[in-house]
Write a protein that holds these residues in place. Structure first.
Motif, PDB file in Angstrom:
ATOM      1  N   LEU A  75       0.842  -1.190   0.000  1.00  0.00           N
ATOM      2  CA  LEU A  75       0.000   0.000   0.000  1.00  0.00           C
ATOM      3  C   LEU A  75       0.878   1.242   0.000  1.00  0.00           C
ATOM      4  N   HIS A  76       0.409   2.288  -0.679  1.00  0.00           N
ATOM      5  CA  HIS A  76       1.076   3.575  -0.603  1.00  0.00           C
ATOM      6  C   HIS A  76       0.785   4.209   0.754  1.00  0.00           C
ATOM      7  N   VAL A  77       1.529   5.266   1.070  1.00  0.00           N
ATOM      8  CA  VAL A  77       1.337   5.963   2.346  1.00  0.00           C
ATOM      9  C   VAL A  77      -0.104   6.424   2.499  1.00  0.00           C
ATOM     10  N   ASP A  78      -0.641   7.105   1.490  1.00  0.00           N
ATOM     11  CA  ASP A  78      -2.010   7.611   1.636  1.00  0.00           C
ATOM     12  C   ASP A  78      -3.034   6.478   1.675  1.00  0.00           C
ATOM     13  N   GLU A  79      -2.756   5.372   0.994  1.00  0.00           N
ATOM     14  CA  GLU A  79      -3.656   4.221   1.061  1.00  0.00           C
ATOM     15  C   GLU A  79      -3.642   3.595   2.455  1.00  0.00           C
ATOM     16  N   SER A  80      -2.468   3.567   3.081  1.00  0.00           N
ATOM     17  CA  SER A  80      -2.375   3.045   4.449  1.00  0.00           C
ATOM     18  C   SER A  80      -3.206   3.896   5.397  1.00  0.00           C
ATOM     19  N   PHE A  81      -3.073   5.214   5.269  1.00  0.00           N
ATOM     20  CA  PHE A  81      -3.856   6.109   6.117  1.00  0.00           C
ATOM     21  C   PHE A  81      -5.356   5.932   5.864  1.00  0.00           C
ATOM     22  N   GLN A  82      -5.737   5.824   4.605  1.00  0.00           N
ATOM     23  CA  GLN A  82      -7.156   5.679   4.279  1.00  0.00           C
ATOM     24  C   GLN A  82      -7.726   4.381   4.838  1.00  0.00           C
ATOM     25  N   LEU A  83      -6.935   3.317   4.783  1.00  0.00           N
ATOM     26  CA  LEU A  83      -7.395   2.038   5.315  1.00  0.00           C
ATOM     27  C   LEU A  83      -7.675   2.149   6.812  1.00  0.00           C
ATOM     28  N   VAL A  84      -6.735   2.723   7.557  1.00  0.00           N
ATOM     29  CA  VAL A  84      -6.913   2.834   9.005  1.00  0.00           C
ATOM     30  C   VAL A  84      -8.047   3.808   9.324  1.00  0.00           C
ATOM     31  N   ARG A  85      -8.165   4.882   8.569  1.00  0.00           N
ATOM     32  CA  ARG A  85      -9.252   5.847   8.778  1.00  0.00           C
ATOM     33  C   ARG A  85     -10.618   5.172   8.664  1.00  0.00           C
ATOM     34  N   SER A  86     -10.716   4.178   7.782  1.00  0.00           N
ATOM     35  CA  SER A  86     -12.008   3.533   7.528  1.00  0.00           C
ATOM     36  C   SER A  86     -12.532   2.759   8.732  1.00  0.00           C
ATOM     37  N   PHE A  87     -11.668   2.509   9.717  1.00  0.00           N
ATOM     38  CA  PHE A  87     -12.089   1.755  10.899  1.00  0.00           C
ATOM     39  C   PHE A  87     -12.793   2.643  11.926  1.00  0.00           C
ATOM     40  N   TYR A  88     -12.756   3.964  11.731  1.00  0.00           N
ATOM     41  CA  TYR A  88     -13.245   4.892  12.752  1.00  0.00           C
ATOM     42  C   TYR A  88     -14.404   5.737  12.235  1.00  0.00           C
ATOM     43  N   THR A  89     -15.215   6.198  13.187  1.00  0.00           N
ATOM     44  CA  THR A  89     -16.394   6.998  12.842  1.00  0.00           C
ATOM     45  C   THR A  89     -16.035   8.441  12.522  1.00  0.00           C
ATOM     46  N   HIS A  90     -15.091   9.000  13.286  1.00  0.00           N
ATOM     47  CA  HIS A  90     -14.719  10.407  13.099  1.00  0.00           C
ATOM     48  C   HIS A  90     -13.195  10.538  12.972  1.00  0.00           C
TER      49      HIS A  90
END
Length: 308
Positions: free
Chosen positions: A94-109
Motif C-alpha cells: 500500500l502507498h502511504v495515503d492508502e495506508s492512512f485511508q485504510l486505518v481511517r475507515s475503521f473509525y467513525t470520526h
C-alpha cells in the motif's frame, strides 16, 4: 497523582510478572484529560509493559485498570486511543495515503487524509510504497496511523528513534498542535531533553515501580545538584574538603566541581569567593537528575515520590 472526577485512566495496585520477573509492581496512577506525560526509565524499567497494560494488550496479575471508566481493550477504549509502539506498523503493498485511508475507515470520526499528511510530514511521499520508505519515514507513517482515528489519548513509545533532525523538529511541532487540541499524550523517549521540552508531568519508572511522579519543576527543585566551573589560585584539594563537593577536577587553569547542592555551596563559599574568578554555576540537567534518581537512589528520592 490523586484521583479526581476528570481522570480518564486509573490504575490501582497494579502488578505484572513474567515468570519470576516483576515487570510492574503495585503501581497506582491517575491521569486527567489533556495531560502531557513523559514516561522515562532505564531499559527493563517497565515502561512498555505499563503501556501494554493500559492498552489492554496484556492483563495485570493483580490490581485494577480503568480507561474511560471501562476495562482496557474494549471497543470504547480502542476507538479513543492511538498508539505508536516501538515496532513499526507494516501494511504491505500500500502507498502511504492508502495506508492512512485504510486505518481511517475503521473509525467513525477520523482525521482527514490531508491533516495526517501534514502532521506526519509525509505529503511528498504519499504515493510511495511501504518498501520504498526509510526507517525514519516508517516511524512517521506509524505516527500517522496512531493519529488516524482522531483519538483522545495517544501513546508514543520512543517516537523519534530513527528520525533525522528535520523530521524530529516536524514531529515535535505536530505534538504542540495536539497539545493545543487538548489531547492526552504519553511519551517515552531516551532523548530526555525532548521530554523536558514537551512534558508537563514526569513519571520515572525503576524496577517496575514509580520512582517519581510529578511536574518537572518539582523534580528539579528536589534535586538541587549543580556543576561549578571557575579559576582559582587555590589548590583543587582545598575544595574537596566540603561535603557538598562530590567530584573535583582541574584541567589547566579551570577547576570543575560536581555539587550535591549548588545554592548551599555558594553560601558555604562566601569566605573564599574573592579567590575564585570567572565562576559559572549550572544546575544539573534532566539527564543528570535522572541518573541520580535511578542509579544512586538520589539523596531526595523519598521526597520525590510525594512531589505530586
Amino acid at each position: 497523582m490523586v484521583s479526581n472526577m476528570s481522570s480518564i485512566i486509573e490504575l490501582k495496585n497494579v502488578s505484572k510478572k513474567f515468570k519470576q520477573l516483576s515487570a510492574i509492581s503495585n503501581v497506582n496512577l491517575s491521569v486527567d484529560e489533556g495531560e502531557i506525560i513523559g514516561l522515562v526509565g532505564e531499559n527493563g524499567a517497565g515502561k512498555t509493559t505499563l503501556i501494554n497494560l493500559i492498552l489492554g494488550l496484556q492483563k495485570p496479575d493483580t490490581g485494577q485498570i480503568k480507561v474511560f471508566g471501562t476495562n482496557p481493550g474494549t471497543t470504547v477504549c480502542r476507538n479513543q486511543i492511538g498508539a505508536m509502539l516501538q515496532e513499526n506498523v507494516s501494511i504491505k503493498n500500500l502507498h502511504v495515503d492508502e495506508s492512512f485511508q485504510l486505518v481511517r475507515s475503521f473509525y467513525t470520526h477520523p482525521l482527514s487524509l490531508e491533516k495526517l499528511l501534514t502532521l506526519t510530514g509525509l505529503r511528498e511521499f504519499r504515493r510511495h510504497n511501504m518498501s520504498a520508505l526509510s526507517g525514519g519515514q516508517r516511524r512517521q507513517l506509524a505516527f500517522g496511523i496512531a493519529l488516524a482515528g482522531n483519538p483522545r489519548v495517544i501513546f508514543l513509545d520512543e517516537p523519534t528513534v530513527g528520525l533525522d533532525s528535520i523530521a524530529r523538529k516536524q514531529f515535535w511541532q505536530s505534538i504542540e498542535q495536539l497539545r493545543h487540541q487538548g489531547k492526552t499524550l504519553f511519551v517515552t523517549s531516551h532523548y530526555l531533553e525532548e521530554i523536558e521540552a514537551v512534558a508537563e508531568r514526569l513519571l520515572i519508572l525503576q524496577h517496575g515501580k514509580i520512582k517519581f511522579d510529578g511536574p518537572l519543576d518539582a523534580l528539579t527543585s528536589l534535586y538541587s545538584g549543580a556543576t561549578a566551573t571557575f579559576e582559582s589560585e587555590l589548590a583543587v584539594n582545598y575544595f574537596k574538603t566540603s561535603p557538598l563537593v562530590l567530584e573535583a577536577e582541574k584541567h589547566g587553569d579551570k577547576i570543575t566541581l560536581k555539587l550535591s547542592d549548588g545554592d548551599l555551596w555558594l553560601l558555604e563559599s562566601q569566605h573564599f569567593l574573592d579567590k575564585i574568578h570567572r565562576l559559572s554555576l549550572m544546575p544539573n540537567s534532566l539527564n543528570e537528575i535522572f541518573t541520580d534518581v535511578t542509579q544512586t537512589g538520589g539523596r531526595n528520592h523519598e521526597s520525590a515520590m510525594h512531589a505530586n
